[in-house]
Design a protein around this motif. Sequence first.
Motif, mmCIF file in Angstrom:
data_model
loop_
_atom_site.group_PDB
_atom_site.id
_atom_site.type_symbol
_atom_site.label_atom_id
_atom_site.label_comp_id
_atom_site.label_asym_id
_atom_site.label_seq_id
_atom_site.Cartn_x
_atom_site.Cartn_y
_atom_site.Cartn_z
ATOM 1 N N ASN A 43 10.380 -5.122 11.617
ATOM 2 C CA ASN A 43 9.030 -5.626 11.882
ATOM 3 C C ASN A 43 8.507 -5.129 13.218
ATOM 4 O O ASN A 43 7.307 -4.886 13.363
ATOM 5 C CB ASN A 43 8.991 -7.152 11.824
ATOM 6 N N LEU A 44 9.375 -4.986 14.190
ATOM 7 C CA LEU A 44 8.979 -4.424 15.489
ATOM 8 C C LEU A 44 8.383 -3.040 15.282
ATOM 9 O O LEU A 44 7.301 -2.743 15.776
ATOM 10 C CB LEU A 44 10.199 -4.361 16.410
ATOM 11 N N LEU A 45 9.069 -2.220 14.526
ATOM 12 C CA LEU A 45 8.593 -0.868 14.253
ATOM 13 C C LEU A 45 7.327 -0.878 13.393
ATOM 14 O O LEU A 45 6.343 -0.207 13.707
ATOM 15 C CB LEU A 45 9.699 -0.057 13.572
ATOM 16 N N GLY A 46 7.334 -1.652 12.321
ATOM 17 C CA GLY A 46 6.190 -1.687 11.409
ATOM 18 C C GLY A 46 4.924 -2.196 12.073
ATOM 19 O O GLY A 46 3.853 -1.587 11.953
ATOM 20 N N LYS A 47 5.014 -3.292 12.790
ATOM 21 C CA LYS A 47 3.825 -3.854 13.436
ATOM 22 C C LYS A 47 3.389 -3.010 14.629
ATOM 23 O O LYS A 47 2.191 -2.900 14.916
ATOM 24 C CB LYS A 47 4.079 -5.296 13.834
ATOM 25 N N GLY A 48 4.323 -2.390 15.323
ATOM 26 C CA GLY A 48 3.967 -1.483 16.415
ATOM 27 C C GLY A 48 3.179 -0.283 15.911
ATOM 28 O O GLY A 48 2.144 0.082 16.479
ATOM 29 N N VAL A 49 3.640 0.306 14.828
ATOM 30 C CA VAL A 49 2.929 1.449 14.242
ATOM 31 C C VAL A 49 1.561 1.010 13.717
ATOM 32 O O VAL A 49 0.560 1.718 13.882
ATOM 33 C CB VAL A 49 3.771 2.105 13.116
ATOM 34 N N ALA A 50 1.487 -0.172 13.106
ATOM 35 C CA ALA A 50 0.208 -0.677 12.602
ATOM 36 C C ALA A 50 -0.779 -0.913 13.741
ATOM 37 O O ALA A 50 -1.969 -0.609 13.610
ATOM 38 C CB ALA A 50 0.420 -1.974 11.815
ATOM 39 N N GLY A 51 -0.303 -1.440 14.868
ATOM 40 C CA GLY A 51 -1.170 -1.650 16.030
ATOM 41 C C GLY A 51 -1.680 -0.339 16.595
ATOM 42 O O GLY A 51 -2.848 -0.215 16.975
ATOM 43 N N TYR A 52 -0.812 0.652 16.654
ATOM 44 C CA TYR A 52 -1.214 1.973 17.141
ATOM 45 C C TYR A 52 -2.237 2.605 16.197
ATOM 46 O O TYR A 52 -3.232 3.159 16.626
ATOM 47 C CB TYR A 52 0.013 2.872 17.293
ATOM 48 N N PHE A 53 -1.980 2.507 14.895
ATOM 49 C CA PHE A 53 -2.907 3.036 13.891
ATOM 50 C C PHE A 53 -4.277 2.375 14.018
ATOM 51 O O PHE A 53 -5.311 3.046 13.928
ATOM 52 C CB PHE A 53 -2.355 2.815 12.473
ATOM 53 N N SER A 54 -4.303 1.065 14.197
ATOM 54 C CA SER A 54 -5.571 0.333 14.286
ATOM 55 C C SER A 54 -6.448 0.859 15.401
ATOM 56 O O SER A 54 -7.655 0.999 15.237
ATOM 57 C CB SER A 54 -5.302 -1.157 14.500
ATOM 58 N N ALA A 55 -5.838 1.152 16.535
ATOM 59 C CA ALA A 55 -6.596 1.693 17.661
ATOM 60 C C ALA A 55 -7.128 3.078 17.329
ATOM 61 O O ALA A 55 -8.188 3.478 17.818
ATOM 62 C CB ALA A 55 -5.722 1.740 18.903
ATOM 63 N N SER A 56 -6.429 3.803 16.514
ATOM 64 C CA SER A 56 -6.868 5.148 16.138
ATOM 65 C C SER A 56 -8.143 5.132 15.317
ATOM 66 O O SER A 56 -8.886 6.116 15.301
ATOM 67 C CB SER A 56 -5.771 5.861 15.345
ATOM 68 N N LEU A 57 -8.403 4.040 14.631
ATOM 69 C CA LEU A 57 -9.613 3.963 13.806
ATOM 70 C C LEU A 57 -10.875 4.141 14.633
ATOM 71 O O LEU A 57 -11.795 4.840 14.215
ATOM 72 C CB LEU A 57 -9.683 2.612 13.096
#
Length: 151
Positions: free
Chosen positions: A68-82
């Motif tokens: 979950n650390l990895l999954g949510k970290g990547v999701a947070g990074y992706f969100s900023a990319s939008l």
Amino acid sequence: MSGLGYTLLIVLSFVLEAKVRVLGIMPSVSTLIVYSIGLRNGHLKGLAFGALIGIVSDSLSGGMLGPNLLGKGVAGYFSASLTGLLFFRWTPFIGIIGAGTATIIDRAVSFISISIFHGMSTSVLHALYFILGQAVLNSVVGLFIRPKGND
């Protein structure tokens, strides 16, 4: 929002995830929080906040630390990319797509991590059903989450 506000929001998200089910699928409320933070505050805060919520989620699950650390970290990074990639005006439709995609990224990375390091706990079709179900549930809330400056 203050530190206490974020703490209450995180606790509330985990309570909702434990109690709410729609057609047997629980929404991933913590992913929505990570999506919102990343969208509003940028890559670094999205990644850091996602990792923080992910490690708390891993700790509460009693399983392996890290997926979950990895999954949510990547999701947070992706969100900023939008917000950086979009050259057009923000619309609710983009919010729907963004929230659904962030959920798919989070849950898929978590599932793949668990499958690689702990062994396959369920079939891929069963995991796909839950991942896509969570994405659809979270997409509805994506209508209301907007980047900073578009309120």
